[in-house]
Motif scaffolding. Structure first.
Motif, mmCIF file in Angstrom:
data_model
loop_
_atom_site.group_PDB
_atom_site.id
_atom_site.type_symbol
_atom_site.label_atom_id
_atom_site.label_comp_id
_atom_site.label_asym_id
_atom_site.label_seq_id
_atom_site.Cartn_x
_atom_site.Cartn_y
_atom_site.Cartn_z
ATOM 1 N N VAL A 212 73.704 103.204 86.339
ATOM 2 C CA VAL A 212 72.537 103.596 85.541
ATOM 3 C C VAL A 212 71.918 104.878 86.102
ATOM 4 N N ASN A 213 71.908 105.016 87.415
ATOM 5 C CA ASN A 213 71.254 106.151 88.055
ATOM 6 C C ASN A 213 72.145 107.378 88.198
ATOM 7 N N SER A 214 73.333 107.341 87.598
ATOM 8 C CA SER A 214 74.242 108.490 87.576
ATOM 9 C C SER A 214 74.516 108.835 86.122
ATOM 10 N N LEU A 215 74.121 110.031 85.676
ATOM 11 C CA LEU A 215 74.145 110.366 84.253
ATOM 12 C C LEU A 215 75.515 110.149 83.624
ATOM 13 N N GLY A 216 76.575 110.662 84.277
ATOM 14 C CA GLY A 216 77.907 110.518 83.698
ATOM 15 C C GLY A 216 78.341 109.068 83.588
ATOM 16 N N HIS A 217 78.085 108.281 84.637
ATOM 17 C CA HIS A 217 78.436 106.863 84.611
ATOM 18 C C HIS A 217 77.616 106.119 83.557
ATOM 19 N N PHE A 218 76.344 106.479 83.444
ATOM 20 C CA PHE A 218 75.476 105.826 82.463
ATOM 21 C C PHE A 218 75.960 106.111 81.044
ATOM 22 N N GLU A 219 76.359 107.353 80.768
ATOM 23 C CA GLU A 219 76.846 107.692 79.424
ATOM 24 C C GLU A 219 78.128 106.929 79.096
ATOM 25 N N THR A 220 78.988 106.751 80.102
ATOM 26 C CA THR A 220 80.196 105.943 79.883
ATOM 27 C C THR A 220 79.817 104.503 79.551
ATOM 28 N N MET A 221 78.837 103.973 80.277
ATOM 29 C CA MET A 221 78.450 102.570 80.117
ATOM 30 C C MET A 221 77.877 102.284 78.732
ATOM 31 N N ILE A 222 77.174 103.258 78.118
ATOM 32 C CA ILE A 222 76.540 103.012 76.811
ATOM 33 C C ILE A 222 77.272 103.729 75.689
ATOM 34 N N ASP A 223 78.522 104.133 75.926
ATOM 35 C CA ASP A 223 79.305 104.824 74.908
ATOM 36 C C ASP A 223 79.442 103.930 73.671
ATOM 37 N N PRO A 224 78.958 104.377 72.500
ATOM 38 C CA PRO A 224 79.016 103.525 71.300
ATOM 39 C C PRO A 224 80.415 103.339 70.741
ATOM 40 N N ARG A 225 81.383 104.140 71.197
ATOM 41 C CA ARG A 225 82.759 103.988 70.704
ATOM 42 C C ARG A 225 83.449 102.753 71.273
ATOM 43 N N CYS A 226 82.938 102.254 72.386
ATOM 44 C CA CYS A 226 83.625 101.162 73.097
ATOM 45 C C CYS A 226 83.492 99.841 72.351
ATOM 46 N N ASP A 227 84.537 99.011 72.439
ATOM 47 C CA ASP A 227 84.499 97.724 71.733
ATOM 48 C C ASP A 227 84.867 96.528 72.615
ATOM 49 N N CYS A 228 85.150 96.739 73.907
ATOM 50 C CA CYS A 228 85.448 95.621 74.802
ATOM 51 C C CYS A 228 85.267 96.088 76.241
ATOM 52 N N ILE A 229 85.282 95.126 77.162
ATOM 53 C CA ILE A 229 84.919 95.427 78.548
ATOM 54 C C ILE A 229 85.823 94.675 79.524
ATOM 55 N N GLY A 230 86.052 95.296 80.673
ATOM 56 C CA GLY A 230 86.752 94.647 81.773
ATOM 57 C C GLY A 230 86.123 95.074 83.080
ATOM 58 N N VAL A 231 86.075 94.189 84.062
ATOM 59 C CA VAL A 231 85.430 94.469 85.344
ATOM 60 C C VAL A 231 86.312 93.947 86.478
#
Length: 256
Positions: A212-231
């Motif tokens: 959240v506190n890193s702009l590039g990482h935050f933009e990846t995290m809230i990218d509206p194109r994404c449709d699934c997640i893995g961790v």
């Protein structure tokens, strides 16, 4: 053109989707979504995390036959425990009276096999499952707060992310990350975040706060194109390694 491809490849990775493995058992057409991380069929003695949505809500989870499939709460998460052969219906309900169900079937246990060394290519893909589920929940809360849809877990991306975290990378290795996704089974690219920090306490919150506190990482995290997640999460010698993979449908894999 070559440099452009390398730049795009840094943020996109891909694998071939194996439907039988990548789609967990899910309750459809209900206000509450319930799924099992390991799918609808478990072996006797096996545990599987339960994925319940929408996130950010307290749920009560019950089993129609606890002698066949019991349910256990670990912190804010729930897990199914296969006790005996048969089937049981798992129900999650909230305080508003809404509910969702999933049916789990238990088959016989398979003989134990020697455990392979954790070398990054042969690893336990269910390591740190509670932490990984908490990261999913926190990422989805962040996405919802920023006006984009919450994401369901994709087992192929979960496995690929765990393979990469077990390799204990401290910076991005785009070709290897892409190949891990190919090997796990996923047909499109994905955006990925990595964070590494000292300590193992409150790991999920620390990982998501870092992104959240890193702009590039935050933009990846809230990218509206994404449709699934893995961790993926690995903790070794007091250091925590966390990978976040966010599936981007119809994107290109330059390494497949």
């Amino acid at each position: 053109m070559t440099s452009m491809k390398k730049h795009i490849a840094t943020t996109l990775t891909v694998a071939i989707l194996v439907t039988a493995l990548a789609v967990p058992a899910v309750a459809e057409d209900s206000a509450i979504r319930v799924s099992s991380y390991k799918g609808s069929t478990l072996e006797v003695g096996e545990r599987s995390g339960l994925i319940i949505g929408p996130s950010g809500t307290d749920y009560t989870v019950t089993s129609s036959d606890p002698d066949t499939v019991a349910v256990e709460q670990v912190l804010t998460f729930w897990a199914a425990v296969a006790k005996a052969e048969g089937s049981a219906e798992i129900t999650a309900s909230n305080s508003a009276g809404e509910s969702g169900t999933v049916t789990l079937t238990v088959g016989p246990a398979t003989p134990d096999t020697p455990e392979a060394p954790a070398d990054g290519n042969s690893v336990s893909l269910t390591d740190n499952l509670e932490i990984r589920q908490e990261i999913v929940q926190l990422v989805n809360q962040t996405r919802k707060a920023n006006g984009v849809s919450e994401l369901p877990i994709n087992e192929a991306l979960m496995n690929a992310a765990q393979v990469c975290s077990n390799r204990r990378y401290t910076w991005h290795h785009a070709p290897e990350e892409s190949q891990a996704a190919v090997d796990a089974g996923y047909p499109y690219g994905f955006g990925d975040n990595l964070t590494v920090f000292t300590g193992t306490v409150d790991a999920a919150r620390r990982a998501v706060d870092n992104w959240v506190n890193s702009l590039g990482h935050f933009e990846t995290m809230i990218d509206p194109r994404c449709d699934c997640i893995g961790v993926g999460v690995t903790q070794c010698d007091g250091i925590t390694y966390c990978y976040l993979f966010l599936g981007i449908p119809n994107s290109v894999n330059f390494y497949a």
